[in-house]
Write a protein that holds these residues in place. Structure first.
Motif, PDB file in Angstrom:
ATOM      1  N   VAL A  27      12.472   5.342  -9.259  1.00  0.00           N
ATOM      2  CA  VAL A  27      12.430   6.801  -9.162  1.00  0.00           C
ATOM      3  C   VAL A  27      11.717   7.394 -10.378  1.00  0.00           C
ATOM      4  CG1 VAL A  27      13.814   8.899  -9.130  1.00  0.00           C
ATOM      5  CG2 VAL A  27      14.484   6.953  -7.722  1.00  0.00           C
ATOM      6  N   LEU A  28      12.063   6.922 -11.563  1.00  0.00           N
ATOM      7  CA  LEU A  28      11.506   7.501 -12.787  1.00  0.00           C
ATOM      8  C   LEU A  28       9.995   7.321 -12.877  1.00  0.00           C
ATOM      9  CD1 LEU A  28      14.226   6.531 -15.444  1.00  0.00           C
ATOM     10  CD2 LEU A  28      13.804   8.776 -14.420  1.00  0.00           C
ATOM     11  N   VAL A  29       9.507   6.141 -12.532  1.00  0.00           N
ATOM     12  CA  VAL A  29       8.065   5.915 -12.677  1.00  0.00           C
ATOM     13  C   VAL A  29       7.268   6.607 -11.580  1.00  0.00           C
ATOM     14  CG1 VAL A  29       8.383   3.733 -13.900  1.00  0.00           C
ATOM     15  CG2 VAL A  29       8.162   3.723 -11.409  1.00  0.00           C
ATOM     16  N   ASN A  30       7.848   6.745 -10.377  1.00  0.00           N
ATOM     17  CA  ASN A  30       7.091   7.322  -9.264  1.00  0.00           C
ATOM     18  C   ASN A  30       7.144   8.838  -9.236  1.00  0.00           C
ATOM     19  OD1 ASN A  30       6.100   4.907  -8.016  1.00  0.00           O
ATOM     20  ND2 ASN A  30       8.174   4.494  -7.321  1.00  0.00           N
ATOM     21  N   VAL A  31       8.058   9.427  -9.988  1.00  0.00           N
ATOM     22  CA  VAL A  31       8.079  10.895 -10.078  1.00  0.00           C
ATOM     23  C   VAL A  31       6.795  11.405 -10.700  1.00  0.00           C
ATOM     24  CG1 VAL A  31       9.175  12.816 -11.306  1.00  0.00           C
ATOM     25  CG2 VAL A  31      10.575  11.184 -10.092  1.00  0.00           C
ATOM     26  N   PHE A  32       6.258  10.660 -11.634  1.00  0.00           N
ATOM     27  CA  PHE A  32       5.115  11.118 -12.416  1.00  0.00           C
ATOM     28  C   PHE A  32       3.804  10.475 -11.963  1.00  0.00           C
ATOM     29  CE2 PHE A  32       8.950  11.101 -15.084  1.00  0.00           C
ATOM     30  CZ  PHE A  32       9.052  12.459 -15.331  1.00  0.00           C
ATOM     31  N   LYS A  33       3.733  10.062 -10.679  1.00  0.00           N
ATOM     32  CA  LYS A  33       2.509   9.477 -10.123  1.00  0.00           C
ATOM     33  C   LYS A  33       1.987  10.330  -8.978  1.00  0.00           C
ATOM     34  CE  LYS A  33       3.621   4.549 -10.733  1.00  0.00           C
ATOM     35  NZ  LYS A  33       3.857   3.303  -9.974  1.00  0.00           N
ATOM     36  N   GLY A  35       0.563  10.581  -5.100  1.00  0.00           N
ATOM     37  CA  GLY A  35       1.011   9.912  -3.884  1.00  0.00           C
ATOM     38  C   GLY A  35       0.262   8.631  -3.601  1.00  0.00           C
ATOM     39  N   SER A  36      -1.047   8.603  -3.847  1.00  0.00           N
ATOM     40  CA  SER A  36      -1.832   7.399  -3.595  1.00  0.00           C
ATOM     41  C   SER A  36      -1.436   6.269  -4.531  1.00  0.00           C
ATOM     42  CB  SER A  36      -3.321   7.704  -3.748  1.00  0.00           C
ATOM     43  OG  SER A  36      -3.600   8.216  -5.057  1.00  0.00           O
ATOM     44  N   ASP A  37      -1.118   6.583  -5.780  1.00  0.00           N
ATOM     45  CA  ASP A  37      -0.698   5.557  -6.738  1.00  0.00           C
ATOM     46  C   ASP A  37       0.668   4.983  -6.367  1.00  0.00           C
ATOM     47  OD1 ASP A  37      -3.016   5.959  -8.166  1.00  0.00           O
ATOM     48  OD2 ASP A  37      -2.097   7.409  -9.543  1.00  0.00           O
ATOM     49  N   ILE A  38       1.534   5.802  -5.789  1.00  0.00           N
ATOM     50  CA  ILE A  38       2.853   5.316  -5.386  1.00  0.00           C
ATOM     51  C   ILE A  38       2.719   4.279  -4.279  1.00  0.00           C
ATOM     52  CG2 ILE A  38       5.053   5.984  -4.337  1.00  0.00           C
ATOM     53  CD1 ILE A  38       4.752   8.700  -5.695  1.00  0.00           C
ATOM     54  N   VAL A  39       1.864   4.539  -3.319  1.00  0.00           N
ATOM     55  CA  VAL A  39       1.686   3.605  -2.201  1.00  0.00           C
ATOM     56  C   VAL A  39       1.034   2.311  -2.657  1.00  0.00           C
ATOM     57  CG1 VAL A  39       0.564   3.272   0.031  1.00  0.00           C
ATOM     58  CG2 VAL A  39       1.576   5.487  -0.541  1.00  0.00           C
ATOM     59  N   SER A  40       0.027   2.427  -3.530  1.00  0.00           N
ATOM     60  CA  SER A  40      -0.713   1.240  -3.948  1.00  0.00           C
ATOM     61  C   SER A  40       0.025   0.397  -4.977  1.00  0.00           C
ATOM     62  CB  SER A  40      -2.080   1.655  -4.514  1.00  0.00           C
ATOM     63  OG  SER A  40      -1.902   2.494  -5.658  1.00  0.00           O
ATOM     64  N   ASP A 238       5.271  12.890   1.953  1.00  0.00           N
ATOM     65  CA  ASP A 238       4.716  13.050   0.613  1.00  0.00           C
ATOM     66  C   ASP A 238       5.663  12.332  -0.339  1.00  0.00           C
ATOM     67  OD1 ASP A 238       3.679  13.759  -1.801  1.00  0.00           O
ATOM     68  OD2 ASP A 238       3.740  15.924  -1.460  1.00  0.00           O
ATOM     69  N   TYR A 239       5.344  11.082  -0.655  1.00  0.00           N
ATOM     70  CA  TYR A 239       6.265  10.282  -1.447  1.00  0.00           C
ATOM     71  C   TYR A 239       6.470  10.848  -2.845  1.00  0.00           C
ATOM     72  CZ  TYR A 239       5.900   6.772   2.210  1.00  0.00           C
ATOM     73  OH  TYR A 239       5.942   6.127   3.411  1.00  0.00           O
ATOM     74  N   GLY A 240       5.463  11.489  -3.384  1.00  0.00           N
ATOM     75  CA  GLY A 240       5.631  12.109  -4.696  1.00  0.00           C
ATOM     76  C   GLY A 240       6.699  13.191  -4.674  1.00  0.00           C
ATOM     77  N   SER A 241       6.678  14.031  -3.640  1.00  0.00           N
ATOM     78  CA  SER A 241       7.702  15.081  -3.520  1.00  0.00           C
ATOM     79  C   SER A 241       9.080  14.491  -3.250  1.00  0.00           C
ATOM     80  CB  SER A 241       7.320  16.046  -2.390  1.00  0.00           C
ATOM     81  OG  SER A 241       6.117  16.726  -2.695  1.00  0.00           O
ATOM     82  N   VAL A 242       9.121  13.414  -2.477  1.00  0.00           N
ATOM     83  CA  VAL A 242      10.404  12.778  -2.190  1.00  0.00           C
ATOM     84  C   VAL A 242      11.036  12.249  -3.466  1.00  0.00           C
ATOM     85  CG1 VAL A 242      11.534  10.850  -1.011  1.00  0.00           C
ATOM     86  CG2 VAL A 242       9.804  12.203   0.187  1.00  0.00           C
ATOM     87  N   PHE A 243      10.250  11.548  -4.278  1.00  0.00           N
ATOM     88  CA  PHE A 243      10.784  11.031  -5.538  1.00  0.00           C
ATOM     89  C   PHE A 243      11.145  12.173  -6.495  1.00  0.00           C
ATOM     90  CE2 PHE A 243       8.774   6.983  -4.281  1.00  0.00           C
ATOM     91  CZ  PHE A 243       9.835   6.138  -4.534  1.00  0.00           C
TER      92      PHE A 243
END
Length: 275
Positions: A27-33, A35-40, A238-243
């Motif tokens: 959660v902590l690392v993906n909050v600040f990424k 959306g494309s970086d979260i998936v990859s 939107d995975y960024g918003s979810v995190f």
């Protein structure tokens, strides 16, 4: 029989710590990424970090997070205060009573701890619908109070047994009635038990998903947990918003836990050594 090697216990503790920390790390690392970086690369560090996800959540046109935060705060605060007040009085009464009815009542309340919430959700909705409280915040609070009352009574009853009766007798000699003696003398001594009940129930109610989803329904608003669910669409997310939603939803209850954690363990073990 040989004793376990000295390194086994620290290794097991380290492994357990890693397993529990892994979801927090994600959660902590993906909050600040983005959306494309979260998936990859979901486990990689943000490079560079961005606050766009948090900004987008806080500035959503539908105010999903803010409405969920207000509802969750209202439901959690009112529920834990009512449960703490009533269960403290009832737990103290059952701990001081020696009659058969008090023992039967304690057994009945403890049986309530064994029933999973999902099992009684349908009867609860029928009762709330009959009372006209379905799809309302008071109905959700009433459901929480009824379900979590046995836990509060169990904790307070165990802790009340460690408080000397002489304190209450001294208050009675000074002219205090039973109600005044409890709230001015006994209840302040039950602070560790109160902290444990507040923390446990606060975390459980704040993180609950099923009851708000079913009891409140889409017409009566949402909570922070239901808001995370509703932020995910059927065909896209939107995975960024979810995190970001998960991160922001965790902060209030984390601050609440840190405020009461000093008394937490003492309240759980308060009734363990005196029957």
């Amino acid at each position: 029989m040989n004793k376990p090697r000295a390194w086994l216990r620290p290794a097991a503790a380290l492994l357990a710590g890693i397993l529990f920390f892994l979801p927090i790390y994600l959660v902590l690392v993906n909050v600040f990424k983005d959306g494309s970086d979260i998936v990859s690369n979901p486990v990689g560090l943000p490079a560079p970090p961005t606050l766009d996800n948090i900004r987008s959540v806080l500035s959503r046109p539908d105010h999903l997070f803010w409405y969920g935060l207000m509802n969750s705060t209202e439901v959690t605060v009112i529920s834990i205060l009512i449960v703490t007040a009533i269960s403290a009085m009832l737990g103290h009464y059952l701990a001081r009573s020696t009659g058969v009815l008090a023992k039967v009542a304690m057994v009945a309340l403890l049986c309530g701890l064994m029933v999973p919430p999902a099992v009684i959700l349908t009867p609860i909705t029928e009762v709330l619908r009959t009372l006209g409280l379905m799809s309302t915040v008071p109905g959700l609070i009433l459901a929480y109070v009824g379900y979590y009352m046995p836990f509060g009574v169990f904790v307070f009853a165990g802790f009340a047994k460690t408080i000397p009766r002489e304190i209450e007798e001294a208050a009675a000699i000074d002219g205090a009635g039973a109600f005044r003696a409890f709230w001015q003398v006994v209840f302040p001594l039950m602070r560790p038990a109160s902290s444990s009940v507040l923390i446990f129930l606060g975390v459980w109610i704040w993180n609950d998903f099923l009851n708000p989803l079913i009891i409140l329904g889409p017409a009566a608003g949402t909570t922070v947990t239901v808001g995370i669910y509703r932020s995910i669409g059927e065909h896209q997310a939107d995975y960024g918003s979810v995190f970001a939603l998960m991160f922001l939803a965790t902060l209030p209850i984390l601050v609440f836990f840190l405020a009461f954690q000093k008394q937490f363990v003492k309240g759980l073990t308060g009734g363990a050594t005196k029957g």
